[in-house]
Design an enzyme around this catalytic site. Structure first.
Site, PDB file in Angstrom:
ATOM      1  N   THR A 327       0.763  -1.201  -0.111  1.00 17.11           N
ATOM      2  CA  THR A 327       0.055  -0.113  -0.115  1.00 17.11           C
ATOM      3  C   THR A 327       0.974   1.380  -0.088  1.00 17.11           C
ATOM      4  O   THR A 327       2.035   1.157   0.689  1.00 17.11           O
ATOM      5  CB  THR A 327      -0.805  -0.014   1.202  1.00 17.11           C
ATOM      6  OG1 THR A 327      -1.769   1.230   1.089  1.00 17.11           O
ATOM      7  CG2 THR A 327      -0.220   0.100   2.529  1.00 17.11           C
ATOM      8  N   HIS A 379       2.365 -11.299  14.672  1.00 12.49           N
ATOM      9  CA  HIS A 379       3.219 -11.948  15.536  1.00 12.49           C
ATOM     10  C   HIS A 379       2.950 -13.334  15.941  1.00 12.49           C
ATOM     11  O   HIS A 379       4.047 -14.142  16.327  1.00 12.49           O
ATOM     12  CB  HIS A 379       3.589 -10.833  16.674  1.00 12.49           C
ATOM     13  CG  HIS A 379       4.787 -10.712  17.160  1.00 12.49           C
ATOM     14  ND1 HIS A 379       5.894 -11.820  17.066  1.00 12.49           N
ATOM     15  CD2 HIS A 379       5.358  -9.722  17.947  1.00 12.49           C
ATOM     16  CE1 HIS A 379       6.733 -11.292  17.518  1.00 12.49           C
ATOM     17  NE2 HIS A 379       6.819 -10.191  17.980  1.00 12.49           N
TER      18      HIS A 379
END
Length: 408
Positions: A327, A379
């Protein structure tokens, strides 16, 4: 012969849709492949066209109604022609009166509106008599309302100056105007997915900065030749970043993986989603097998997807899948941001504005065009070490573009 016009078959990822706008009314003539109705789904706006020449005999669903896959929308009388209004006997006996009344009155024209135009008129609380209809028989179309809204702000001061001056309070206006409109299905789905990304993933963002001077020099040197060789395709920055992202994904496959329940799915290909801003919201069309595309192919595909996205021409297939997303908030002037994951993907690369800053190079302070890079990652799957190494790999490839070609 009557033909049933049905909604398209929705893929499994789309449960239902909503009728966004009718471009024809009952009794209207249509030509084959002419746009009849727009259906908004969670991902794209789908257009339904006429299967043959004929007349719309009956519309079965109204604007705003929720429909399922292949639902009946309307009946079409194939080969028929819309009846024209019969001449009035008075017109033959009194031609002068007929010519004086030839123009439709404001009331008549305002009542002749398509569902989409009527919805816009009601939403903006407009007076239909002030809108000039360009449709058949003076009918007001959606485009007429849009044009009127564009011209309205410019016309307001003139109207105010010609009107009698009333007592105007010197303080703040007593009216505190609010406008409440329902979310579109696409906007609601975007909100739902963004909330899902923040609540269902262990999202973390790591940052780095990249010297854009080498890519800018390369672009300046070959820009004209590149455009001439590749049939008008312009050499931009997104192509370099998509190719760099693909090469780095090969080195760190966890960033290209996704989580499915208790399983980790490692993708042996790079389908890169490219975030595109539209009036309806942010959409992410996908470049299939971007690792096998040339720089020119990537640039041309991004332009094509962006153009079709803004024109609501993207298909469900264009939006489905994707193993990683890039993006670019820099086109709007963003200097730094934390992009949000696009589940089930586990990584998204954020580009930003190129800003000249003083940097220390070999003990000397020089001014360089720098860009902050951001990698948001899940994560649960990607460790901080892997995320940082991935971002450094992208940085190294951009700062030395020859590495992309040589896969170094």
């Amino acid at each position: 012969m009557a033909i049933q016009i049905k909604a398209p078959a929705f893929p499994e990822s789309v449960a239902d849709g909503e009728v966004a706008a009718w471009h024809k009314e009952e009794g209207d003539s249509v030509q084959r492949d002419e746009l009849i109705v727009e259906i908004e789904t969670d991902k794209v706006v789908m257009e339904v066209v006429a299967p043959a020449d004929g007349v719309i005999k009956k519309i079965h669903v109204a604007v705003g109604e929720t429909i399922e896959s292949e639902a009946l929308l309307a009946d079409l009388e194939e080969g028929a022609v819309a009846a024209s209004p019969a001449a009035s006997p008075a017109a033959d006996s009194a031609p002068e009166a007929a010519s004086a009344d030839a123009a439709p009155s404001a009331t008549d024209s305002s009542s002749e509106m398509g569902p989409a135009a009527r919805q816009m008129v009601e939403e903006h609380k407009l007076d239909p008599s002030l809108i000039t209809g360009t449709g058949k028989g003076g009918r007001i179309t959606k485009e007429d309302v849009t044009a009127y809204l564009k011209d309205k702000p410019a016309a307001a001061p003139a109207a105010a100056s010609s009107a009698a001056v009333a007592d105007v309070p010197s303080g703040p206006s007593s009216e505190r105007i609010e406008k409440r409109v329902p979310m579109t299905r696409m906007r609601a789905r975007i909100a739902e997915r963004l909330l899902e990304a923040t609540t269902s993933t262990a999202m973390l963002t790591t940052f780095n900065e990249v010297n854009m001077a080498p890519v800018m020099a390369l672009r300046k040197k070959y820009k004209d030749q590149f455009e001439k060789t590749h049939n008008g395709t312009r050499l931009g920055f997104m192509g370099f970043f998509v190719k760099a992202a693909c090469e780095a994904l090969k080195r760190y496959p966890a960033v290209n993986a996704s989580i499915d329940g208790n399983d980790v799915v490692y993708h042996g290909y790079q389908d890169i989603g490219v975030a595109v801003s539209t009036e309806g919201g942010l959409v992410v069309p996908v470049l299939r097998d971007a690792d096998f595309m040339s720089l020119a192919d990537v640039e041309a595909a991004i332009v094509d997807l962006g153009t079709r996205a803004k024109a609501n021409k993207l298909t469900i297939d264009d939006m489905t899948g994707g193993t990683f997303t890039v993006t670019n908030g820099g086109v709007f002037g963003s200097l730094l941001s934390t992009p949000i994951l696009n589940p089930p993907q586990t990584g998204i690369l954020g580009m930003h504005k190129i800003q000249e800053r003083p940097m220390v190079v070999d003990g000397e302070v020089v001014v360089l065009p720098m860009m902050y890079l951001a990698l948001s990652y899940d994560h649960r799957l990607i460790d901080g070490k892997t995320a940082v190494q991935y971002l450094v790999a992208v940085k190294d490839l951009i700062e030395d573009p020859a590495r992309i070609l040589l896969q170094l």
